[in-house]
Design an enzyme around this catalytic site. Sequence first.
Site, PDB file in Angstrom:
ATOM      1  N   PHE A 244       0.855  -1.184   0.000  1.00  0.00           N
ATOM      2  CA  PHE A 244       0.000   0.000   0.000  1.00  0.00           C
ATOM      3  C   PHE A 244       0.886   1.226   0.000  1.00  0.00           C
ATOM      4  O   PHE A 244       2.079   1.148   0.318  1.00  0.00           O
ATOM      5  CB  PHE A 244      -1.006   0.018   1.156  1.00  0.00           C
ATOM      6  CG  PHE A 244      -0.454  -0.394   2.486  1.00  0.00           C
ATOM      7  CD1 PHE A 244       0.346   0.439   3.231  1.00  0.00           C
ATOM      8  CD2 PHE A 244      -0.759  -1.651   3.009  1.00  0.00           C
ATOM      9  CE1 PHE A 244       0.842   0.051   4.470  1.00  0.00           C
ATOM     10  CE2 PHE A 244      -0.274  -2.045   4.243  1.00  0.00           C
ATOM     11  CZ  PHE A 244       0.522  -1.183   4.980  1.00  0.00           C
ATOM     12  N   SER A 245       0.311   2.374  -0.354  1.00  0.00           N
ATOM     13  CA  SER A 245       1.117   3.555  -0.683  1.00  0.00           C
ATOM     14  C   SER A 245       1.564   4.359   0.513  1.00  0.00           C
ATOM     15  O   SER A 245       2.649   4.931   0.513  1.00  0.00           O
ATOM     16  CB  SER A 245       0.335   4.469  -1.642  1.00  0.00           C
ATOM     17  OG  SER A 245       0.036   3.777  -2.825  1.00  0.00           O
ATOM     18  N   THR A 246       0.729   4.462   1.537  1.00  0.00           N
ATOM     19  CA  THR A 246       1.049   5.350   2.652  1.00  0.00           C
ATOM     20  C   THR A 246       1.162   4.573   3.949  1.00  0.00           C
ATOM     21  O   THR A 246       0.410   3.615   4.176  1.00  0.00           O
ATOM     22  CB  THR A 246      -0.027   6.437   2.817  1.00  0.00           C
ATOM     23  OG1 THR A 246      -1.285   5.816   3.118  1.00  0.00           O
ATOM     24  CG2 THR A 246      -0.184   7.237   1.535  1.00  0.00           C
TER      25      THR A 246
ATOM     26  N   GLN B  48      -2.004   3.680   5.966  1.00  0.00           N
ATOM     27  CA  GLN B  48      -2.894   2.584   5.611  1.00  0.00           C
ATOM     28  C   GLN B  48      -2.641   1.337   6.453  1.00  0.00           C
ATOM     29  O   GLN B  48      -3.518   0.495   6.596  1.00  0.00           O
ATOM     30  CB  GLN B  48      -2.738   2.261   4.122  1.00  0.00           C
ATOM     31  CG  GLN B  48      -3.359   3.316   3.214  1.00  0.00           C
ATOM     32  CD  GLN B  48      -3.112   3.000   1.752  1.00  0.00           C
ATOM     33  OE1 GLN B  48      -2.030   3.217   1.236  1.00  0.00           O
ATOM     34  NE2 GLN B  48      -4.110   2.479   1.087  1.00  0.00           N
TER      35      GLN B  48
END
Length: 520
Positions: free
Chosen positions: A22-24, A27
């Site tokens: 996931f990107s951040t 999350q």
Amino acid sequence: MNKHTPATAPANRSKAYSYVRFSTPEQQKGDSFRRQTEAARRYADVHNLDLQEATYQDLGVSAYRGANVAETGRLREFLEAVEHEDIPRGSYLLVESLDRISRQKPRKAVRLLEQICEAGIAVVTLNDGRVYTEDSLDSDSWSLMGAMMIAIRANEESETKARRLREAWANKRRKVSDKPLSSLCPGWLRLREDRKGFDAIPERAKIVQRVFDMTLAGMGQHAIAETLNKEGIPVFGRGSHWHRTYVNKMLADASTIGAFTPHRLEIVGGKKRRIPTETVEGYFPAVVDREVFEKVNAMSSARSVKQNNGAGMANILAGLAKCPKCGATMTRVNKGGEKGGKPYLVCTKAKARGGCDYRHKVRIDGVEEAIIRNAGWLNASLPATDEALQMQYEGATNAEMAASDEIENVVEAIARGGRSAALLDRLHQNEAAREDIRRTIADLERRIADTLTNRVQVTAAQFVDAAEVEKRDVALINATLRQLFSKVEVDWPSGRLWFHWKHAPGETTGIMYAWPKEDA
């Protein structure tokens, strides 16, 4: 099989590997991580796959610019394991959806999917249960078209987010004279309560001014840091002590005279680059006179040109050498000046008098000689990833040494005239026992080799090759060492270098190093 017989996995079950991304970092606090890992576990159970413990995770890593397939990405690690056949053909890669693998341009995203499938790996998207293989991409045009459509949608979503973010920051930069871009500011400043500007922290501003004054008086950055540490002056940031690098950054920081240069993020050659925009004068309150700032930076520029002539990596333990007392980095210094000086490793914390008393200087030539001389030994000492197997091996080698010592004692007794039947029988028994131990060691060595990935073994062989050539490439040796080891403790009191293996956390290998008499 009756109900009392324990269930065992069939030997021919295909292996499955979970990939979570996931990107951040935020999350991870939500449901994304749990959702992706549980979905992989359920799929493996239903389809009778052998889900491996080696889960590949890129947490807080973007797939929009391909960071997860760059050198530091775990998906890149998966691809290299496939390339080196540490992950066998016929295995499965379980992902929540295709956009977890890539959000790059559709052409690149589909190419990455094809690369994985052509290596004999089946890619399963858990959100829809679709299985992508080389055969399905070749024979089912809808499968390929579907992958392309998913890639187009994912990339468009990321493009839209990136564009909105760029526009928001561009708008902030346009209004920078009216309102700060953010609350971030140097350690000697603080944001006002109305959030419309910054104020200097008086006691810290005086320290900044003092650092500039000491520099103009001819004091070096190491000496400045050492002085501040001896006086017990608190560090502005989160560090435990003043360090030369912080002093250096402060002296070069135009925010000391109130200037601020906003940057925008661009991708150049596939890599992120911070591009400076127009400098805003008066953004911060100035704590140093411009004339003082320019004089100090003129001095620094002249010094940098002198130091960088003939620059290049001169320390094969760069980024790896650690102090055994405090764990701080050990850095290279020249005793006696740059010309004709003897290079040493010293603890950066002790050098800055930041609380460590490990002030001994370790000659780099002795350390380097020991590493080069023992390159083959380090390669032969590759520990197993299985801790129990490694313990068995160490126990067997200790037993082999004990048996050899016992044989030597018996031989000496016989040589002294004790050729009795009992001694001869004892000698034969010990020799037979040692042979059994050696067969056990050989078997354990084969089993340990099986637990090591091809990637680790190839890197270790590259290190030996780089160390054995007459004209050594220091940068190459350092690069291979950094792939193999997380750190190297330069333990002067014991005269050893302790190498901490990356692939087997907790396992270390020690080698002796030599130092000249004046260092002893």
